[in-house]
Design a protein around this motif. Structure first.
Motif, mmCIF file in Angstrom:
data_model
loop_
_atom_site.group_PDB
_atom_site.id
_atom_site.type_symbol
_atom_site.label_atom_id
_atom_site.label_comp_id
_atom_site.label_asym_id
_atom_site.label_seq_id
_atom_site.Cartn_x
_atom_site.Cartn_y
_atom_site.Cartn_z
ATOM 1 N N ARG A 2 0.843 -1.194 0.000
ATOM 2 C CA ARG A 2 0.000 0.000 0.000
ATOM 3 C C ARG A 2 0.882 1.249 0.000
ATOM 4 N N SER A 17 -4.133 7.342 -1.259
ATOM 5 C CA SER A 17 -3.446 6.091 -0.974
ATOM 6 C C SER A 17 -4.029 4.989 -1.837
ATOM 7 N N ASP A 19 -5.685 2.504 -0.873
ATOM 8 C CA ASP A 19 -7.046 2.229 -0.413
ATOM 9 C C ASP A 19 -7.970 3.433 -0.542
ATOM 10 N N THR A 45 -4.494 11.547 7.830
ATOM 11 C CA THR A 45 -4.499 10.143 7.395
ATOM 12 C C THR A 45 -4.432 9.168 8.569
ATOM 13 N N LYS A 46 -4.750 9.655 9.744
ATOM 14 C CA LYS A 46 -4.744 8.783 10.917
ATOM 15 C C LYS A 46 -5.708 7.619 10.691
ATOM 16 N N GLY A 47 -5.219 6.417 10.878
ATOM 17 C CA GLY A 47 -6.039 5.236 10.639
ATOM 18 C C GLY A 47 -5.857 4.639 9.259
ATOM 19 N N TRP A 48 -5.210 5.374 8.333
ATOM 20 C CA TRP A 48 -4.936 4.817 7.011
ATOM 21 C C TRP A 48 -3.827 3.774 7.127
ATOM 22 N N ARG A 49 -3.884 2.767 6.268
ATOM 23 C CA ARG A 49 -2.850 1.730 6.250
ATOM 24 C C ARG A 49 -2.007 1.890 4.985
ATOM 25 N N TYR A 50 -0.682 2.007 5.151
ATOM 26 C CA TYR A 50 0.219 2.116 4.010
ATOM 27 C C TYR A 50 1.609 1.660 4.433
ATOM 28 N N ASP A 51 2.378 1.179 3.445
ATOM 29 C CA ASP A 51 3.715 0.637 3.692
ATOM 30 C C ASP A 51 4.816 1.532 3.150
ATOM 31 N N LYS A 88 8.282 5.717 7.693
ATOM 32 C CA LYS A 88 8.039 4.738 6.632
ATOM 33 C C LYS A 88 9.057 4.954 5.514
#
Length: 225
Positions: A2, A17, A19, A45-51, A88
């Motif tokens: 992500r 993102s 998602d 973006t608190k709570g968003w998932r990304y790598d 990240k």
């Protein structure tokens, strides 16, 4: 994998993102610093998932770091610890180059981004080449950006602004020996009756370019940006 995409502009910072592909906007402007940008992006973006993170920056980038302060934002962008702020893996790319990468199809393409300022990049058979054309002299002691950036549009009106956009495209296309031109940025939509070799880019191109920056096919060239 992500990816979080951050497109830094003189009016807004757009964030999307894998998602959440439709960007959200965070107002920027001449007082926004690197620290405030990071703080606001993380909050939004608190709570968003990304790598991974891709950051489109309105200025020159070398080895994934800004090397000059932006013209339309606050100070403190060069030398800021973005790795510590975000925690990240991240890649910086010139914002125009990121849009160009997102809209590229084939051949030798020139990208011009007509927003608050003027972004520029080329893609030569798949290789991204960021450019810095905005502040080169154009006419009467004024630069390309002063003619077709947001200030030029406001001061000169849409009709004269459109003529200048087409004139500058013609000059640069001949100089760069390009097959086609991708016109992006917030004001590109104001253009009318474009010749077939000039295409107005989608608003999604910056996000697509941010995703492509982490794809296997572009990772080698991304390391050079």
């Amino acid at each position: 994998m992500r990816v979080l995409v951050i497109d830094i502009g003189g009016t807004n910072v757009k964030v999307a993102s894998t998602d959440t592909p439709v960007p959200i906007k965070i107002p920027s402007g001449p007082t926004m610093t690197a620290k405030s940008m990071c703080t606001q992006v993380l909050a939004a973006t608190k709570g968003w998932r990304y790598d991974r993170i891709s950051i489109g920056y309105p200025g020159p980038v070398v080895n994934h770091r800004p090397i000059a302060e932006p013209h339309n934002l606050g100070e403190g962008w060069v030398g800021f610890d973005y790795d510590k702020a975000f925690g990240k893996p991240l890649r910086f790319i010139n914002d125009a180059a990121m849009q160009a990468l997102g809209g590229y199809k084939s051949g030798r393409m020139l990208f011009l981004g007509t927003g608050t300022g003027l972004g520029s990049a080329m893609i030569l058979d798949g290789v991204v080449v960021p450019l810095e054309l905005a502040h080169l002299p154009y006419k009467k002691g004024h630069t390309y950006e002063e003619y077709i950036g947001a200030a030029g549009l406001e001061h000169r009106g849409k009709k004269r602004w459109r003529r200048s956009v087409l004139d500058i495209i013609e000059l640069l296309q001949k100089a760069m020996v390009c097959d086609n031109v991708l016109l992006g940025g917030g004001n590109a939509k104001l253009m009318k009756k474009l010749p077939p070799h000039i295409v107005v880019g989608s608003n999604e191109n910056a996000v697509k370019g941010g995703f492509r920056l982490w794809e296997d096919l572009t990772s080698k060239q991304a390391a050079k940006l």
